[in-house]
Motif scaffolding. Sequence first.
Motif, PDB file in Angstrom:
ATOM      1  N   UNK A  28      90.692  70.924  45.720  1.00  0.00           N
ATOM      2  CA  UNK A  28      89.307  70.348  46.092  1.00  0.00           C
ATOM      3  C   UNK A  28      89.050  68.916  45.758  1.00  0.00           C
ATOM      4  N   UNK A  29      89.420  68.647  44.489  1.00  0.00           N
ATOM      5  CA  UNK A  29      89.052  67.449  43.967  1.00  0.00           C
ATOM      6  C   UNK A  29      89.898  66.384  44.495  1.00  0.00           C
ATOM      7  N   UNK A  30      91.192  66.755  44.878  1.00  0.00           N
ATOM      8  CA  UNK A  30      92.140  65.795  45.308  1.00  0.00           C
ATOM      9  C   UNK A  30      91.971  65.693  46.814  1.00  0.00           C
ATOM     10  N   UNK A  31      91.227  66.289  47.477  1.00  0.00           N
ATOM     11  CA  UNK A  31      91.180  65.947  48.986  1.00  0.00           C
ATOM     12  C   UNK A  31      89.990  64.832  49.247  1.00  0.00           C
ATOM     13  N   UNK A  32      90.685  63.751  49.676  1.00  0.00           N
ATOM     14  CA  UNK A  32      89.681  62.680  49.788  1.00  0.00           C
ATOM     15  C   UNK A  32      88.425  63.047  50.644  1.00  0.00           C
ATOM     16  N   UNK A  33      88.633  63.634  51.652  1.00  0.00           N
ATOM     17  CA  UNK A  33      87.043  64.145  52.420  1.00  0.00           C
ATOM     18  C   UNK A  33      86.337  64.962  51.692  1.00  0.00           C
ATOM     19  N   UNK A  34      86.447  65.395  50.401  1.00  0.00           N
ATOM     20  CA  UNK A  34      85.721  66.308  49.534  1.00  0.00           C
ATOM     21  C   UNK A  34      84.668  65.535  48.959  1.00  0.00           C
ATOM     22  N   UNK A  35      84.992  64.277  48.521  1.00  0.00           N
ATOM     23  CA  UNK A  35      84.165  63.569  47.920  1.00  0.00           C
ATOM     24  C   UNK A  35      82.864  62.976  48.751  1.00  0.00           C
ATOM     25  N   UNK A  36      83.086  62.874  50.095  1.00  0.00           N
ATOM     26  CA  UNK A  36      82.015  62.469  50.995  1.00  0.00           C
ATOM     27  C   UNK A  36      81.178  63.638  51.346  1.00  0.00           C
ATOM     28  N   UNK A  37      81.702  65.061  51.079  1.00  0.00           N
ATOM     29  CA  UNK A  37      80.841  66.310  51.384  1.00  0.00           C
ATOM     30  C   UNK A  37      79.921  66.336  49.968  1.00  0.00           C
ATOM     31  N   UNK A  38      80.561  66.063  49.016  1.00  0.00           N
ATOM     32  CA  UNK A  38      79.784  66.121  47.731  1.00  0.00           C
ATOM     33  C   UNK A  38      78.662  65.206  47.556  1.00  0.00           C
ATOM     34  N   UNK A 153      83.192  53.763  51.737  1.00  0.00           N
ATOM     35  CA  UNK A 153      84.629  54.598  52.039  1.00  0.00           C
ATOM     36  C   UNK A 153      84.510  56.044  51.998  1.00  0.00           C
ATOM     37  N   UNK A 154      83.821  56.546  51.106  1.00  0.00           N
ATOM     38  CA  UNK A 154      83.806  58.043  51.037  1.00  0.00           C
ATOM     39  C   UNK A 154      83.372  58.697  52.291  1.00  0.00           C
ATOM     40  N   UNK A 155      82.306  58.229  52.848  1.00  0.00           N
ATOM     41  CA  UNK A 155      81.488  58.906  54.095  1.00  0.00           C
ATOM     42  C   UNK A 155      82.472  58.693  55.306  1.00  0.00           C
ATOM     43  N   UNK A 156      83.062  57.416  55.318  1.00  0.00           N
ATOM     44  CA  UNK A 156      84.120  57.073  56.350  1.00  0.00           C
ATOM     45  C   UNK A 156      85.072  57.967  56.356  1.00  0.00           C
ATOM     46  N   UNK A 157      85.693  58.256  55.157  1.00  0.00           N
ATOM     47  CA  UNK A 157      86.991  59.171  55.000  1.00  0.00           C
ATOM     48  C   UNK A 157      86.569  60.678  55.502  1.00  0.00           C
ATOM     49  N   UNK A 158      85.159  61.150  55.036  1.00  0.00           N
ATOM     50  CA  UNK A 158      84.670  62.295  55.402  1.00  0.00           C
ATOM     51  C   UNK A 158      84.514  62.475  56.862  1.00  0.00           C
ATOM     52  N   UNK A 159      84.245  61.374  57.663  1.00  0.00           N
ATOM     53  CA  UNK A 159      84.027  61.562  59.028  1.00  0.00           C
ATOM     54  C   UNK A 159      85.258  61.580  59.593  1.00  0.00           C
ATOM     55  N   UNK A 160      86.479  60.934  59.242  1.00  0.00           N
ATOM     56  CA  UNK A 160      87.447  60.838  60.035  1.00  0.00           C
ATOM     57  C   UNK A 160      88.264  62.237  59.773  1.00  0.00           C
ATOM     58  N   UNK A 161      88.054  62.734  58.540  1.00  0.00           N
ATOM     59  CA  UNK A 161      88.619  64.064  58.340  1.00  0.00           C
ATOM     60  C   UNK A 161      88.055  65.105  59.217  1.00  0.00           C
ATOM     61  N   UNK A 162      86.607  65.145  59.542  1.00  0.00           N
ATOM     62  CA  UNK A 162      86.248  66.115  60.624  1.00  0.00           C
ATOM     63  C   UNK A 162      86.671  65.852  62.006  1.00  0.00           C
ATOM     64  N   UNK A 163      87.028  64.608  62.334  1.00  0.00           N
ATOM     65  CA  UNK A 163      87.575  64.181  63.706  1.00  0.00           C
ATOM     66  C   UNK A 163      88.980  64.711  63.624  1.00  0.00           C
TER      67      UNK A 163
END
Length: 454
Positions: A28-38, A153-163
């Motif tokens: 979980x910690x090494x998935x970039x999108x996880x940081x946006x979730x937290x 960048x954390x939130x942007x990566x999270x949004x891209x992961x969702x898409x």
Amino acid sequence: MERSLDPQAEPSLPKEPVHRFLKPLSRFLHVEASSGIVLLLCAVIALVAANSGVADQYLGFWKMHVGLTIGDFTLDHSLKHWINDGLMAIFFFVIGLEVKREIVMGELQDFRRAALPLVAALGGMVVPAGIFIAMQAGSPGQRGWGVPMATDIAFVVGCMAVLGRRVPAALRIILLSLAIVDDIGAIFVIAFGYTETIHWSWLILGLIGIGVVVLLQRLGVRSIGMYTLVGVLIWLGFHESGIHATIAGVALGLLTPARAYLERGIGGTLMHMASDVVHGEDWEADSHRAKTVSKYRWLSRETISPLEYLIYVLHPWVAFVIMPLFALANAGVVLSLADIASSVSVAVIAGLVIGKPVGILLCSWVAVKLGIARLPADITWRHLAGGGFLAGIGFTMALFITSLAFADADLLRATKVGVLVGSLISAVVGMVILATAPVNNEEKLSTGMESANV
């Protein structure tokens, strides 16, 4: 019994009950999108707490003072200050590392590939700041001109992961590179836009510390502990000088070597020499076992660059400890319709929601028409528009600059509300545009093949 010489054979390591819990956590910690979730979760917690019956206790907790006294010298600040000026220096150190990686070996090393994100980032900083200044000129709120310039960048990566595959690979690269350039711009904004009084004696101490780091590198010193000690002194010098202490983190990140101390071939040869020790032969006869193990541990680390090693080690701490703590301490805003409708809040929202995509699209279009840059084949202007809105998510850096720009409680609160509302609108609009954008044939084929395999 002969041991296996198959280099692909993975040794069986001791298994402990705790590994059943740590392995999923590590993934979980090494998935970039996880940081946006937290980060989003912590922001929501802060907002809920600040607008609940425990608001006074919650906001008061971050104002609690923690100090250190050595002789006549005292450092006494609130918890929030220690997070914003202390822990965030580590955040900026990692930004410095990532900026150097991109310049030395990433997208920013080749001007032809870097031209589009560079120009887009420039437009995405100048236009939002221009809109904000135009709306706040002559008012106390004009000091917040740097707030709508940065991308989180954390939130942007999270949004891209969702898409998922709705975001073309080229657009991902452009947005990540754009965010790095945005960070560089934010660093200059902090250094030159929000520094008022400079205490030169402390600044000289910080600069001497930077010189010591360069000297230690020239002498071949490899001790992380030594550089950490000097780094703390550099931080102290910048902190007390009046220039924001996070600039010290950026400077140290940019000074970190991007090349490994040992070449891969040399490292492999030396590790082969350690084979007997690793496999246990003559182990009991070795009277310097601890020294031997320490030596080969050093060798294994020096086959990768300090920059790569530090990014790997520090990224989870920054993404899952420092940034969430920052959100908990800074996103606790008492929401009211009056603050949303205030002029400074509206200016921030306009800068993020309108200025970011307009600046990115306009400057990109001009650069493409002039032949300075080229739009990648797998993305359209609609994709870039969606990415432009996602770039309007300014959460972490925008809140950070807000804390530097305003001391007045009303302006501070209204600006934070503008950041939160503007970032939310930008995220929703950007995701809707990209979710409804057509997927090119190559991506459709790839997605179809994956579905068939499933």
